[in-house]
Scaffold this motif. Sequence first.
Motif, PDB file in Angstrom:
ATOM      1  N   HIS A   1       0.849  -1.189   0.000  1.00  0.00           N
ATOM      2  CA  HIS A   1       0.000   0.000   0.000  1.00  0.00           C
ATOM      3  C   HIS A   1       0.891   1.247   0.000  1.00  0.00           C
ATOM      4  CE1 HIS A   1      -2.756   3.066   1.627  1.00  0.00           C
ATOM      5  NE2 HIS A   1      -3.702   2.351   1.065  1.00  0.00           N
ATOM      6  N   PRO A   2       0.492   2.310  -0.712  1.00  0.00           N
ATOM      7  CA  PRO A   2       1.363   3.493  -0.813  1.00  0.00           C
ATOM      8  C   PRO A   2       1.603   4.242   0.494  1.00  0.00           C
ATOM      9  CG  PRO A   2      -0.761   3.880  -1.886  1.00  0.00           C
ATOM     10  CD  PRO A   2      -0.689   2.415  -1.594  1.00  0.00           C
ATOM     11  N   SER A   3       0.914   3.879   1.568  1.00  0.00           N
ATOM     12  CA  SER A   3       1.212   4.508   2.862  1.00  0.00           C
ATOM     13  C   SER A   3       2.489   3.948   3.470  1.00  0.00           C
ATOM     14  CB  SER A   3       0.050   4.292   3.842  1.00  0.00           C
ATOM     15  OG  SER A   3      -0.114   2.914   4.145  1.00  0.00           O
ATOM     16  N   ASN A   4       2.954   2.810   2.994  1.00  0.00           N
ATOM     17  CA  ASN A   4       4.104   2.134   3.601  1.00  0.00           C
ATOM     18  C   ASN A   4       5.436   2.638   3.034  1.00  0.00           C
ATOM     19  OD1 ASN A   4       2.627   0.249   5.279  1.00  0.00           O
ATOM     20  ND2 ASN A   4       2.035  -0.780   3.377  1.00  0.00           N
ATOM     21  N   TYR A   5       6.451   2.559   3.883  1.00  0.00           N
ATOM     22  CA  TYR A   5       7.801   2.914   3.444  1.00  0.00           C
ATOM     23  C   TYR A   5       8.481   1.749   2.723  1.00  0.00           C
ATOM     24  CZ  TYR A   5       7.524   7.093   6.371  1.00  0.00           C
ATOM     25  OH  TYR A   5       7.155   8.300   6.922  1.00  0.00           O
ATOM     26  N   LEU A   6       8.164   0.516   3.131  1.00  0.00           N
ATOM     27  CA  LEU A   6       8.805  -0.670   2.562  1.00  0.00           C
ATOM     28  C   LEU A   6       7.731  -1.585   1.983  1.00  0.00           C
ATOM     29  CD1 LEU A   6      11.406  -2.409   2.202  1.00  0.00           C
ATOM     30  CD2 LEU A   6      10.843  -3.465   4.411  1.00  0.00           C
ATOM     31  N   ALA A   7       7.838  -1.890   0.703  1.00  0.00           N
ATOM     32  CA  ALA A   7       6.858  -2.745   0.030  1.00  0.00           C
ATOM     33  C   ALA A   7       7.275  -4.204   0.145  1.00  0.00           C
ATOM     34  CB  ALA A   7       6.725  -2.344  -1.428  1.00  0.00           C
ATOM     35  N   ILE A   8       6.339  -5.029   0.589  1.00  0.00           N
ATOM     36  CA  ILE A   8       6.575  -6.467   0.715  1.00  0.00           C
ATOM     37  C   ILE A   8       5.397  -7.206   0.108  1.00  0.00           C
ATOM     38  CG2 ILE A   8       6.667  -8.393   2.366  1.00  0.00           C
ATOM     39  CD1 ILE A   8       8.243  -6.547   4.223  1.00  0.00           C
ATOM     40  N   ASN A   9       5.691  -8.265  -0.612  1.00  0.00           N
ATOM     41  CA  ASN A   9       4.670  -9.141  -1.172  1.00  0.00           C
ATOM     42  C   ASN A   9       5.176 -10.556  -0.977  1.00  0.00           C
ATOM     43  OD1 ASN A   9       2.699 -10.456  -2.593  1.00  0.00           O
ATOM     44  ND2 ASN A   9       2.919  -9.259  -4.466  1.00  0.00           N
ATOM     45  N   ALA A  10       4.581 -11.283  -0.022  1.00  0.00           N
ATOM     46  CA  ALA A  10       5.163 -12.558   0.366  1.00  0.00           C
ATOM     47  C   ALA A  10       4.089 -13.561   0.760  1.00  0.00           C
ATOM     48  CB  ALA A  10       6.119 -12.345   1.543  1.00  0.00           C
TER      49      ALA A  10
ATOM     50  N   ALA B   1      14.701  -8.579   4.541  1.00  0.00           N
ATOM     51  CA  ALA B   1      14.433  -7.327   3.828  1.00  0.00           C
ATOM     52  C   ALA B   1      14.234  -6.175   4.817  1.00  0.00           C
ATOM     53  CB  ALA B   1      13.201  -7.486   2.945  1.00  0.00           C
ATOM     54  N   ILE B   2      13.539  -6.452   5.918  1.00  0.00           N
ATOM     55  CA  ILE B   2      13.337  -5.408   6.935  1.00  0.00           C
ATOM     56  C   ILE B   2      14.664  -5.032   7.569  1.00  0.00           C
ATOM     57  CG2 ILE B   2      12.208  -4.868   9.131  1.00  0.00           C
ATOM     58  CD1 ILE B   2       9.985  -6.855   8.280  1.00  0.00           C
ATOM     59  N   ASP B   3      15.484  -6.041   7.884  1.00  0.00           N
ATOM     60  CA  ASP B   3      16.793  -5.764   8.485  1.00  0.00           C
ATOM     61  C   ASP B   3      17.676  -4.938   7.553  1.00  0.00           C
ATOM     62  OD1 ASP B   3      16.117  -7.108  10.804  1.00  0.00           O
ATOM     63  OD2 ASP B   3      17.053  -8.997  10.190  1.00  0.00           O
ATOM     64  N   ARG B   4      17.629  -5.242   6.280  1.00  0.00           N
ATOM     65  CA  ARG B   4      18.416  -4.477   5.310  1.00  0.00           C
ATOM     66  C   ARG B   4      17.897  -3.036   5.216  1.00  0.00           C
ATOM     67  NH1 ARG B   4      18.067  -6.731  -0.133  1.00  0.00           N
ATOM     68  NH2 ARG B   4      19.776  -5.282  -0.589  1.00  0.00           N
ATOM     69  N   ALA B   5      16.587  -2.875   5.305  1.00  0.00           N
ATOM     70  CA  ALA B   5      16.027  -1.523   5.297  1.00  0.00           C
ATOM     71  C   ALA B   5      16.462  -0.753   6.544  1.00  0.00           C
ATOM     72  CB  ALA B   5      14.504  -1.596   5.219  1.00  0.00           C
ATOM     73  N   LEU B   6      16.455  -1.417   7.687  1.00  0.00           N
ATOM     74  CA  LEU B   6      16.902  -0.769   8.932  1.00  0.00           C
ATOM     75  C   LEU B   6      18.382  -0.386   8.855  1.00  0.00           C
ATOM     76  CD1 LEU B   6      15.044  -3.009  11.536  1.00  0.00           C
ATOM     77  CD2 LEU B   6      14.803  -0.522  11.306  1.00  0.00           C
ATOM     78  N   ALA B   7      19.162  -1.166   8.116  1.00  0.00           N
ATOM     79  CA  ALA B   7      20.593  -0.890   7.973  1.00  0.00           C
ATOM     80  C   ALA B   7      20.880   0.136   6.877  1.00  0.00           C
ATOM     81  CB  ALA B   7      21.340  -2.192   7.681  1.00  0.00           C
ATOM     82  N   GLY B   8      19.830   0.609   6.211  1.00  0.00           N
ATOM     83  CA  GLY B   8      20.022   1.600   5.157  1.00  0.00           C
ATOM     84  C   GLY B   8      20.446   1.024   3.833  1.00  0.00           C
ATOM     85  N   GLU B   9      20.289  -0.295   3.658  1.00  0.00           N
ATOM     86  CA  GLU B   9      20.722  -0.955   2.433  1.00  0.00           C
ATOM     87  C   GLU B   9      19.603  -1.054   1.390  1.00  0.00           C
ATOM     88  OE1 GLU B   9      22.180  -4.707   3.704  1.00  0.00           O
ATOM     89  OE2 GLU B   9      23.758  -3.862   4.984  1.00  0.00           O
TER      90      GLU B   9
END
Length: 290
Positions: free
Chosen positions: A250-259, A271-279
């Motif tokens: 959804h466009p309200s989210n910062y990180l898109a996931i489809n799983a 994927a969340i951990d990589r986002a938290l690490a700025g990757e």
Amino acid sequence: MDYQGEHLIRPPSEADSIILQVTVGCSHNRCTFCGTYRAEKFRLKDEATIAADLAFVARHCRRQSRIFLADGDVLILPQERLRRLLQDIRQQAPWVKRVRLYANAKAVRHKSVQELKELAELGLDRVYLGLESGHDPTLTAIEKGSTAAQMIDAGQAVRAAGLFLSVTALLGVAGWENSEAHAEATGRVLAAMEPNQVGVLTLMLLPGTPLYQAAGRGDFILPDQAGLLRELRLMVTAMGELRCQLHSNHPSNYLAINARLPRDREAVLNAIDRALAGEVGLRPEALRAL
């Protein structure tokens, strides 16, 4: 087609569906974060108007095989009227294979499992239910109108009736203070509800809503990006072995996931951990929307 009120909303997955408006507004309409129907008095549309819309569908919508019943809570209608509505859809548009609607937990719990099964036999195939949080103090604070236990009962009733259950969870709605408790409790409640699909949204503070006003006073502090990502991680972890589709696109989210869970759990957490690490790049603030 007759559309009334200032807003007509539908789930993203119903973008290609025929939108048949049956009610105007939301029967609850007290959630502190929601501004969609705040100025709208809830009402049922008269059957003659709906019949005219179905006649339009019969003439002009033969390429669409799904109908979404708007607005906020069509399931609140009496069983007899819902029965007639689904029978009319089958008669007027026999090529329509799937009928979907929003529901709140109160409306679901006012139906027996047998009544829900009857609606399924008449063509209803999917119910969208807004959980938002499984944390009782948060549900009380946002005036959701149901407890976590009642949400579980509603979700289990929908599933027992053989209907596809899509449940939404809302990151950030508990504020900074209860962020972790909200995320973990929501994951546990989702596991108990056993939805087919979980859609994750992120709170966006809307002017005119009580939660926006609370934030302006400093009484509510929205978690930052990292805090919201940590909520998502805690929620997914707490969902355990739940088998479901998981979407945060959804466009309200910062990180898109489809799983698909639990198959993709480790990939999601990574994927969340990589986002938290700025990757991983996050959706820019300017592109976020409801």
